[in-house]
Design an enzyme around this catalytic site. Structure first.
Site, PDB file in Angstrom:
ATOM      1  N   ASP A   8       0.683  -1.612  -0.237  1.00  0.00           N
ATOM      2  CA  ASP A   8      -0.261   0.402   0.073  1.00  0.00           C
ATOM      3  C   ASP A   8       0.719   1.333  -0.080  1.00  0.00           C
ATOM      4  O   ASP A   8       2.386   1.255   0.264  1.00  0.00           O
ATOM      5  CB  ASP A   8      -0.763  -0.397   1.238  1.00  0.00           C
ATOM      6  CG  ASP A   8      -2.462   0.806   0.891  1.00  0.00           C
ATOM      7  OD1 ASP A   8      -2.339   1.877   0.653  1.00  0.00           O
ATOM      8  OD2 ASP A   8      -1.890   1.497   2.912  1.00  0.00           O
ATOM      9  N   ASP A  10      -0.421   5.436   1.189  1.00  0.00           N
ATOM     10  CA  ASP A  10      -0.961   5.826   1.983  1.00  0.00           C
ATOM     11  C   ASP A  10      -0.787   5.136   3.143  1.00  0.00           C
ATOM     12  O   ASP A  10      -1.826   4.688   3.355  1.00  0.00           O
ATOM     13  CB  ASP A  10      -2.006   6.699   1.465  1.00  0.00           C
ATOM     14  CG  ASP A  10      -1.754   7.918   0.633  1.00  0.00           C
ATOM     15  OD1 ASP A  10      -0.471   8.066   0.120  1.00  0.00           O
ATOM     16  OD2 ASP A  10      -2.330   8.081  -0.607  1.00  0.00           O
ATOM     17  N   ASP A  16      -0.373   9.527   6.025  1.00  0.00           N
ATOM     18  CA  ASP A  16      -1.656   9.206   5.182  1.00  0.00           C
ATOM     19  C   ASP A  16      -2.043  10.697   5.407  1.00  0.00           C
ATOM     20  O   ASP A  16      -1.659  11.725   7.029  1.00  0.00           O
ATOM     21  CB  ASP A  16      -3.044   9.056   5.550  1.00  0.00           C
ATOM     22  CG  ASP A  16      -4.042   8.170   5.110  1.00  0.00           C
ATOM     23  OD1 ASP A  16      -3.800   9.365   3.887  1.00  0.00           O
ATOM     24  OD2 ASP A  16      -4.706   7.489   4.963  1.00  0.00           O
ATOM     25  N   GLN A  52      -6.860   5.418  -4.754  1.00  0.00           N
ATOM     26  CA  GLN A  52      -6.757   6.795  -5.884  1.00  0.00           C
ATOM     27  C   GLN A  52      -8.147   7.399  -5.836  1.00  0.00           C
ATOM     28  O   GLN A  52      -8.288   7.881  -6.654  1.00  0.00           O
ATOM     29  CB  GLN A  52      -5.594   7.246  -5.761  1.00  0.00           C
ATOM     30  CG  GLN A  52      -4.357   6.790  -5.809  1.00  0.00           C
ATOM     31  CD  GLN A  52      -4.253   7.437  -4.563  1.00  0.00           C
ATOM     32  OE1 GLN A  52      -4.310   8.739  -4.012  1.00  0.00           O
ATOM     33  NE2 GLN A  52      -3.451   6.853  -3.600  1.00  0.00           N
ATOM     34  N   CYS A  97     -15.963  -1.375  -9.053  1.00  0.00           N
ATOM     35  CA  CYS A  97     -14.536  -1.470  -9.800  1.00  0.00           C
ATOM     36  C   CYS A  97     -13.918  -3.022  -9.194  1.00  0.00           C
ATOM     37  O   CYS A  97     -14.071  -2.882  -7.708  1.00  0.00           O
ATOM     38  CB  CYS A  97     -13.707  -0.722 -10.590  1.00  0.00           C
ATOM     39  SG  CYS A  97     -12.418  -0.436  -8.117  1.00  0.00           S
ATOM     40  N   LYS A 101      -8.815  -2.009  -3.765  1.00  0.00           N
ATOM     41  CA  LYS A 101      -8.962  -2.951  -2.892  1.00  0.00           C
ATOM     42  C   LYS A 101     -10.073  -2.775  -1.398  1.00  0.00           C
ATOM     43  O   LYS A 101     -10.306  -1.694  -1.539  1.00  0.00           O
ATOM     44  CB  LYS A 101      -7.751  -3.021  -2.246  1.00  0.00           C
ATOM     45  CG  LYS A 101      -6.324  -2.391  -2.319  1.00  0.00           C
ATOM     46  CD  LYS A 101      -4.940  -1.901  -2.448  1.00  0.00           C
ATOM     47  CE  LYS A 101      -4.636  -0.734  -1.880  1.00  0.00           C
ATOM     48  NZ  LYS A 101      -3.830  -0.426  -1.088  1.00  0.00           N
TER      49      LYS A 101
END
Ligand code: MG
Ligand code: ZN
Length: 147
Positions: A8, A10, A16, A52, A97, A101
């Protein structure tokens, strides 16, 4: 065929923000750098997989994300933690979609570009419900860095 460390971005490699996109906000965690270096030395590919949704939300553009990524990748390279690839999901959670994740779409994309030994690969992240869940779905190891 090589195993990969799918990491990963961020909250895992960099602090983050959230919706990080300004290179001025870039702060990199040393523990993540050390883990990346360690896996590199063991012959793993290092592949960033990142949600994102700020792109779909209109908070920043793909170009702005890429500028942030380039700043991150350059700093990682300087620290001996060079990355082999970066894959992102630009969609909104409501888009349903397959790449967001804990979906495995980003890993599937990476597997088209690299000859990856998935079974021996590892997913690293800061969220058990995201990266941990993704690793469980694939039946592979995970590393969760609690921030
Ligand atoms: Mg994260
Ligand atoms: Zn997506």
């Amino acid at each position: 065929m090589k195993p990969a460390l799918f990491t990963d971005r961020d909250g895992t490699i960099n602090r983050d923000c959230p919706y990080c996109h300004d290179p001025a906000d870039l702060f990199i965690f040393d523990d993540a750098v050390n883990i990346i270096r360690d896996y590199k030395s063991k012959g793993y590919l290092i592949i960033i997989i990142t949600n994102q949704s700020g792109i779909a939300r209109g908070f920043f553009t793909v170009r702005e994300m890429e500028e942030f990524n380039n700043a991150l990748l350059e700093k990682l390279r300087e620290k001996g933690a060079g990355v082999d690839g970066i894959y992102f999901c630009p969609h909104h959670p409501g888009d349903n979609c397959t790449c967001r994740k804990p979906g495995d779409g980003l890993i599937r994309q990476a597997m088209k570009d690299f000859d990856i030994d998935l079974e021996n690969s590892v997913v690293m992240g800061d969220r058990d419900d995201i990266e941990g869940e993704l690793a469980r779905k694939l039946g592979i190891k995970s590393i969760i860095l609690h921030r």
